[in-house]
Design an enzyme around this catalytic site. Structure first.
Site, PDB file in Angstrom:
ATOM      1  N   GLY A  12      -1.681 -11.253   3.679  1.00 52.74           N
ATOM      2  CA  GLY A  12      -1.189  -9.884   3.569  1.00 52.74           C
ATOM      3  C   GLY A  12       0.266  -9.733   3.172  1.00 52.74           C
ATOM      4  O   GLY A  12       0.892  -8.727   3.500  1.00 52.74           O
ATOM      5  N   THR A  13       0.800 -10.694   2.411  1.00 53.24           N
ATOM      6  CA  THR A  13       2.197 -10.510   1.976  1.00 53.24           C
ATOM      7  C   THR A  13       2.309  -9.342   0.988  1.00 53.24           C
ATOM      8  O   THR A  13       3.322  -8.650   0.964  1.00 53.24           O
ATOM      9  CB  THR A  13       2.786 -11.789   1.343  1.00 53.24           C
ATOM     10  OG1 THR A  13       2.058 -12.122   0.166  1.00 53.24           O
ATOM     11  CG2 THR A  13       2.763 -12.948   2.326  1.00 53.24           C
ATOM     12  N   ASN A  14       1.274  -9.127   0.199  1.00 61.61           N
ATOM     13  CA  ASN A  14       1.307  -7.957  -0.692  1.00 61.61           C
ATOM     14  C   ASN A  14       1.169  -6.659   0.096  1.00 61.61           C
ATOM     15  O   ASN A  14       1.804  -5.659  -0.243  1.00 61.61           O
ATOM     16  CB  ASN A  14       0.216  -8.067  -1.758  1.00 61.61           C
ATOM     17  CG  ASN A  14       0.637  -8.967  -2.901  1.00 61.61           C
ATOM     18  OD1 ASN A  14       1.466  -8.583  -3.725  1.00 61.61           O
ATOM     19  ND2 ASN A  14       0.100 -10.176  -2.920  1.00 61.61           N
ATOM     20  N   LEU A  94     -16.301  -5.805  -5.501  1.00 62.07           N
ATOM     21  CA  LEU A  94     -16.741  -4.468  -5.077  1.00 62.07           C
ATOM     22  C   LEU A  94     -18.097  -4.135  -5.692  1.00 62.07           C
ATOM     23  O   LEU A  94     -18.419  -4.595  -6.786  1.00 62.07           O
ATOM     24  CB  LEU A  94     -15.714  -3.414  -5.501  1.00 62.07           C
ATOM     25  CG  LEU A  94     -14.325  -3.542  -4.875  1.00 62.07           C
ATOM     26  CD1 LEU A  94     -13.374  -2.521  -5.489  1.00 62.07           C
ATOM     27  CD2 LEU A  94     -14.389  -3.368  -3.359  1.00 62.07           C
ATOM     28  N   ASN A 108      -5.655  -3.404  -8.504  1.00 62.12           N
ATOM     29  CA  ASN A 108      -5.688  -4.786  -8.008  1.00 62.12           C
ATOM     30  C   ASN A 108      -4.464  -5.541  -8.508  1.00 62.12           C
ATOM     31  O   ASN A 108      -3.952  -5.263  -9.587  1.00 62.12           O
ATOM     32  CB  ASN A 108      -6.945  -5.491  -8.540  1.00 62.12           C
ATOM     33  CG  ASN A 108      -7.037  -6.942  -8.092  1.00 62.12           C
ATOM     34  OD1 ASN A 108      -6.837  -7.251  -6.910  1.00 62.12           O
ATOM     35  ND2 ASN A 108      -7.325  -7.844  -9.014  1.00 62.12           N
ATOM     36  N   HIS A 110      -3.243  -9.384  -9.530  1.00 58.02           N
ATOM     37  CA  HIS A 110      -3.777 -10.711  -9.859  1.00 58.02           C
ATOM     38  C   HIS A 110      -2.607 -11.646 -10.169  1.00 58.02           C
ATOM     39  O   HIS A 110      -1.688 -11.267 -10.901  1.00 58.02           O
ATOM     40  CB  HIS A 110      -4.732 -10.616 -11.054  1.00 58.02           C
ATOM     41  CG  HIS A 110      -5.351 -11.932 -11.380  1.00 58.02           C
ATOM     42  ND1 HIS A 110      -6.359 -12.494 -10.612  1.00 58.02           N
ATOM     43  CD2 HIS A 110      -5.073 -12.839 -12.349  1.00 58.02           C
ATOM     44  CE1 HIS A 110      -6.678 -13.668 -11.108  1.00 58.02           C
ATOM     45  NE2 HIS A 110      -5.916 -13.909 -12.168  1.00 58.02           N
TER      46      HIS A 110
END
Ligand code: GAR
Length: 198
Positions: A12-14, A94, A108, A110
């Protein structure tokens, strides 16, 4: 008020970069309303708890059928009246219900320059390993809209980042995050909130 859900599967760093940008006032008229994890013990959930953001765990591995996972995820997003879905290290594909309900409303990040090193099987450290094996000299980060093609939606932002001679997958991953992802993802969300992309 734009209600944002962040979907995660790992550290979860983003997500943290998004929380920091939100607290800094960079998301106009928006709130981080919900964090959904596809993995039970993801550290991203702790980051959300620390900020009193509501969390839900929808374990991908509990569903043999993607359409059941799709239905549960879709219901969770509509229950919370979510307007924007951000995939921040979300490693599950998804399904059609969510994709249809959130056309041009799923973003998103990437860790490479799409259309290179992307698509099925290219996620996390694997991307950086493949970059180093190929010997490319420049990689980067991409933020894009999500459609039914994996990593195939319209590109919003990209940043090129040099590959250094002594890079390992981990050093490269960290630099791509620090110089790319953690800047581009909050920027794209901020642009969405201002109505600058759609
Ligand atoms: C990030 O590098 C993100 O770009 C990548 O997983 C990492 C998650 O890190 N996502 C993909 O590879 C998706 N194809 P985080 O949990 O610390 O944000």
């Amino acid at each position: 008020m734009i209600k944002i859900a962040v979907l995660v599967s790992g550290g979860g760093t983003n997500l943290q970069a998004l929380i920091d940008a939100w607290k800094d006032g960079q998301f106009e008229n928006a709130q981080l309303s919900l964090v959904i994890s596809s993995v039970k013990d993801a550290y991203a959930l702790t980051r959300a708890h620390n900020e009193n953001i509501k969390t839900i765990t929808i374990e991908r591995k509990k569903y043999t059928d993607i359409s059941d996972f799709d239905t549960v995820l879709s219901a969770a997003l509509s229950e919370e009246k979510i307007d924007l879905v951000v995939l921040a290290g979300f490693l599950s594909v998804l399904g059609p219900k969510v994709l249809k309900s959130f056309e041009n409303k799923i973003i998103n990040v990437h860790p490479a320059l799409i259309p290179s090193f992307c698509g099925k099987g290219f996620y996390g450290l694997r991307v950086h390993k493949a970059v180093l094996e190929k010997g490319v000299k420049v990689t980067g980060a991409t933020v894009h809209f999500v459609n039914e093609e994996v990593d195939g939606g319209k590109i919003i932002l990209q940043k090129a980042i040099d590959v250094l001679p002594d890079d390992t997958p981990k050093t490269l991953q960290l630099r791509v995050m620090q110089e790319g992802e953690w800047i581009l993802l909050p920027k794209a969300v901020s642009m969405f909130c201002k109505g600058e992309i759609n």
